[in-house]
Design a protein around this motif. Structure first.
Motif, PDB file in Angstrom:
ATOM      1  N   ALA A 117       0.826  -1.205   0.000  1.00 58.11           N
ATOM      2  CA  ALA A 117       0.000   0.000   0.000  1.00 58.11           C
ATOM      3  C   ALA A 117       0.863   1.258   0.000  1.00 58.11           C
ATOM      4  O   ALA A 117       0.541   2.246  -0.675  1.00 58.11           O
ATOM      5  N   ALA A 118       1.958   1.244   0.739  1.00 58.75           N
ATOM      6  CA  ALA A 118       2.864   2.395   0.792  1.00 58.75           C
ATOM      7  C   ALA A 118       3.464   2.677  -0.577  1.00 58.75           C
ATOM      8  O   ALA A 118       3.624   3.843  -0.970  1.00 58.75           O
ATOM      9  N   GLU A 119       3.792   1.617  -1.311  1.00 62.11           N
ATOM     10  CA  GLU A 119       4.350   1.797  -2.658  1.00 62.11           C
ATOM     11  C   GLU A 119       3.303   2.373  -3.604  1.00 62.11           C
ATOM     12  O   GLU A 119       3.605   3.256  -4.418  1.00 62.11           O
ATOM     13  N   ILE A 120       2.065   1.913  -3.485  1.00 60.61           N
ATOM     14  CA  ILE A 120       0.985   2.431  -4.328  1.00 60.61           C
ATOM     15  C   ILE A 120       0.768   3.916  -4.075  1.00 60.61           C
ATOM     16  O   ILE A 120       0.543   4.700  -5.008  1.00 60.61           O
ATOM     17  N   LEU A 121       0.876   4.327  -2.810  1.00 62.54           N
ATOM     18  CA  LEU A 121       0.548   5.698  -2.413  1.00 62.54           C
ATOM     19  C   LEU A 121       1.771   6.592  -2.218  1.00 62.54           C
ATOM     20  O   LEU A 121       1.655   7.717  -1.717  1.00 62.54           O
ATOM     21  N   SER A 122       2.945   6.096  -2.610  1.00 62.80           N
ATOM     22  CA  SER A 122       4.186   6.861  -2.476  1.00 62.80           C
ATOM     23  C   SER A 122       4.431   7.286  -1.021  1.00 62.80           C
ATOM     24  O   SER A 122       4.809   8.429  -0.733  1.00 62.80           O
ATOM     25  N   LEU A 123       4.259   6.337  -0.114  1.00 63.03           N
ATOM     26  CA  LEU A 123       4.457   6.609   1.315  1.00 63.03           C
ATOM     27  C   LEU A 123       5.624   5.824   1.904  1.00 63.03           C
ATOM     28  O   LEU A 123       5.848   5.876   3.122  1.00 63.03           O
ATOM     29  N   THR A 124       6.365   5.126   1.067  1.00 60.08           N
ATOM     30  CA  THR A 124       7.418   4.241   1.567  1.00 60.08           C
ATOM     31  C   THR A 124       8.403   4.953   2.486  1.00 60.08           C
ATOM     32  O   THR A 124       8.769   4.442   3.554  1.00 60.08           O
ATOM     33  N   GLU A 125       8.822   6.154   2.114  1.00 62.80           N
ATOM     34  CA  GLU A 125       9.836   6.863   2.903  1.00 62.80           C
ATOM     35  C   GLU A 125       9.276   7.481   4.179  1.00 62.80           C
ATOM     36  O   GLU A 125      10.023   7.994   5.016  1.00 62.80           O
ATOM     37  N   TYR A 126       7.920   7.399   4.358  1.00 64.85           N
ATOM     38  CA  TYR A 126       7.308   8.010   5.537  1.00 64.85           C
ATOM     39  C   TYR A 126       6.805   6.976   6.543  1.00 64.85           C
ATOM     40  O   TYR A 126       6.173   7.344   7.532  1.00 64.85           O
ATOM     41  N   LEU A 127       7.070   5.701   6.324  1.00 64.75           N
ATOM     42  CA  LEU A 127       6.473   4.649   7.152  1.00 64.75           C
ATOM     43  C   LEU A 127       6.838   4.762   8.631  1.00 64.75           C
ATOM     44  O   LEU A 127       6.062   4.354   9.493  1.00 64.75           O
ATOM     45  N   ASP A 128       8.004   5.325   8.940  1.00 61.32           N
ATOM     46  CA  ASP A 128       8.433   5.426  10.344  1.00 61.32           C
ATOM     47  C   ASP A 128       8.046   6.750  10.998  1.00 61.32           C
ATOM     48  O   ASP A 128       8.297   6.956  12.180  1.00 61.32           O
ATOM     49  N   ARG A 129       7.437   7.648  10.225  1.00 53.09           N
ATOM     50  CA  ARG A 129       7.078   8.956  10.777  1.00 53.09           C
ATOM     51  C   ARG A 129       5.750   8.911  11.509  1.00 53.09           C
ATOM     52  O   ARG A 129       4.888   8.075  11.247  1.00 53.09           O
ATOM     53  N   LYS A 130       5.570   9.863  12.409  1.00 56.19           N
ATOM     54  CA  LYS A 130       4.303  10.056  13.088  1.00 56.19           C
ATOM     55  C   LYS A 130       3.426  11.008  12.253  1.00 56.19           C
ATOM     56  O   LYS A 130       3.948  11.832  11.485  1.00 56.19           O
ATOM     57  N   PRO A 131       2.104  10.926  12.379  1.00 58.44           N
ATOM     58  CA  PRO A 131       1.211  11.786  11.587  1.00 58.44           C
ATOM     59  C   PRO A 131       1.509  13.280  11.698  1.00 58.44           C
ATOM     60  O   PRO A 131       1.332  14.018  10.726  1.00 58.44           O
ATOM     61  N   ARG A 132       1.983  13.737  12.853  1.00 64.16           N
ATOM     62  CA  ARG A 132       2.238  15.178  13.021  1.00 64.16           C
ATOM     63  C   ARG A 132       3.371  15.679  12.135  1.00 64.16           C
ATOM     64  O   ARG A 132       3.506  16.883  11.928  1.00 64.16           O
ATOM     65  N   HIS A 133       4.157  14.764  11.603  1.00 65.76           N
ATOM     66  CA  HIS A 133       5.264  15.148  10.718  1.00 65.76           C
ATOM     67  C   HIS A 133       4.888  15.060   9.240  1.00 65.76           C
ATOM     68  O   HIS A 133       5.760  15.161   8.380  1.00 65.76           O
ATOM     69  N   LEU A 134       3.600  14.886   8.958  1.00 66.79           N
ATOM     70  CA  LEU A 134       3.141  14.757   7.584  1.00 66.79           C
ATOM     71  C   LEU A 134       2.283  15.955   7.181  1.00 66.79           C
ATOM     72  O   LEU A 134       1.667  16.609   8.029  1.00 66.79           O
ATOM     73  N   SER A 135       2.201  16.205   5.895  1.00 68.77           N
ATOM     74  CA  SER A 135       1.309  17.243   5.371  1.00 68.77           C
ATOM     75  C   SER A 135      -0.121  16.697   5.350  1.00 68.77           C
ATOM     76  O   SER A 135      -0.350  15.487   5.540  1.00 68.77           O
ATOM     77  N   GLY A 136      -1.088  17.584   5.081  1.00 70.84           N
ATOM     78  CA  GLY A 136      -2.481  17.149   5.019  1.00 70.84           C
ATOM     79  C   GLY A 136      -2.710  16.094   3.953  1.00 70.84           C
ATOM     80  O   GLY A 136      -3.422  15.109   4.173  1.00 70.84           O
ATOM     81  N   GLY A 137      -2.092  16.281   2.775  1.00 72.43           N
ATOM     82  CA  GLY A 137      -2.254  15.307   1.700  1.00 72.43           C
ATOM     83  C   GLY A 137      -1.641  13.960   2.055  1.00 72.43           C
ATOM     84  O   GLY A 137      -2.190  12.905   1.725  1.00 72.43           O
ATOM     85  N   GLN A 138      -0.499  13.982   2.725  1.00 75.53           N
ATOM     86  CA  GLN A 138       0.145  12.734   3.134  1.00 75.53           C
ATOM     87  C   GLN A 138      -0.695  12.013   4.180  1.00 75.53           C
ATOM     88  O   GLN A 138      -0.814  10.781   4.147  1.00 75.53           O
TER      89      GLN A 138
END
Length: 348
Positions: A117-138
């Motif tokens: 799913a991370a590969e489909i959504l281009s989230l692979t590099e963010y898997l270890d991050r917490k939600p507060r470190h992401l943008s709204g779209g992410q």
């Protein structure tokens, strides 16, 4: 995957019925958007499909199973809400895999599905991050990833783009459409934004006050609206509706005749013409209208006008130096006219 069949669904709160015998048949792999103004019942209908809202009549089937009495967890659906509803203390990977963990899925299987799913959504590099470190779209992509890992028969989206800014909404629209083209999972998408519905859906269900006004492809609804409500709700800016009379051959707009074929009705009508189908003409060849406001957008110019006490909108690809108060002459394109009964609002 599976289709969704909704038959004569009714919903009441006390003595007040809010969904009035709705019927929708959604094919396996189809993307269907439910649209309408606030309070029309679209989110209530979605929640009934999900099992979050009990029904008072009719049946809902997902695939071959009638799911009326099944709890949400047993319906094999995944829902993406308007709010991201992510666990702030968990990483992206933990958020995405949480439902599988609760279901006691194998750890290796959870990791595999989350990675896919991370590969489909281009989230692979963010898997270890917490939600507060992401943008709204992410964050919205994480919410979608949480739904994808469950590999459901049906995706349900409840206005998932409402909290995003304009640029992110366009980006996420593209990503949702690409996701559907890739997974081909049956999808029901609720939105009040008809542009979202037009750009995303295979078919659109237009609702008003708990009933369905029309079902069709985006272009069917745009080109052949069943009534005035659909005509003005689908399309931005909205279709112009002008009070007129029809004599069997032409429409009379306060003395200005517009030929119209294929209509047998005689008497008062409402003539519908979309803003892009009003053409600038020479004086005497069109209908005189007074310019109120001009809004240049770069690629086109939107002009708001007044005619016989009625507000009119016209859109031009060409650039014109109109001024407020100026009288211009516009002629409706005879190949793109719509005629509605002045009493019922139905197309004639």
């Amino acid at each position: 995957m599976a289709g969704v069949k909704i038959q004569d669904i009714r919903k009441s709160y006390g003595a007040t019925e809010v969904i009035h015998g709705v019927n929708v048949d959604i094919a396996d792999g189809e993307f269907v958007a439910l649209v309408g103004p606030s309070g029309c019942g679209k989110s209530t209908l979605l929640r009934m499909i999900a099992g979050l809202e009990p029904i008072n009549g009719g049946t809902i089937a997902i695939g071959e199973r009638v799911v009326n009495n099944l709890p949400p967890a047993q319906r094999d659906i995944a829902m993406v809400f308007q709010t991201y509803a992510l666990y702030p203390h968990k990483s992206v990977a933990e958020n995405m895999g949480f439902a599988l963990k609760v279901a006691k899925a194998d750890r290796a299987e959870i990791a595999r599905r989350v990675q896919e799913a991370a590969e489909i959504l281009s989230l692979t590099e963010y898997l270890d991050r917490k939600p507060r470190h992401l943008s709204g779209g992410q964050r919205q992509r994480v919410a979608m990833g949480r739904a994808i890992v469950r590999d459901p028969q049906v995706f349900l989206f409840d206005e998932p783009l409402s909290n995003l800014d304009a640029k992110l909404r366009i980006q996420m629209r593209t990503e949702i459409k690409e996701l559907h083209q890739r997974l081909k999972t049956t999808t029901v998408f609720v939105t009040h934004d008809q542009i979202e519905a037009m750009t995303l859906a295979d078919r659109i269900v237009v609702m008003q006050a708990g009933v369905i006004e029309q079902i069709g492809t985006p272009l069917e609804l745009y080109d052949n609206p069943a009534n005035e409500f659909v005509a003005t709700f689908i399309g931005a800016p909205s279709m112009n509706l002008l009070n007129a009379t029809f004599d069997g051959a032409s429409v009379d707009l306060s003395g200005h005749k517009v030929p119209l074929a294929g209509v047998s009705h005689k008497g008062p009508v409402r003539l519908g013409v979309r803003p892009e189908h009003l053409n600038l003409t020479q004086e005497g060849a069109g209908i005189p209208m007074a310019v109120k406001v001009v809004e240049p957008t770069g690629s086109e110019t939107m002009v708001f006008l007044r005619f016989e006490g009625q507000d009119i909108t016209a859109v031009f690809r060409e650039r014109h130096a109109f001024a407020p108060g100026q009288v211009v002459h516009l002629a409706p394109d005879p190949d793109h006219l719509h005629c509605f009964d002045a009493t019922t609002g139905q197309r004639i």
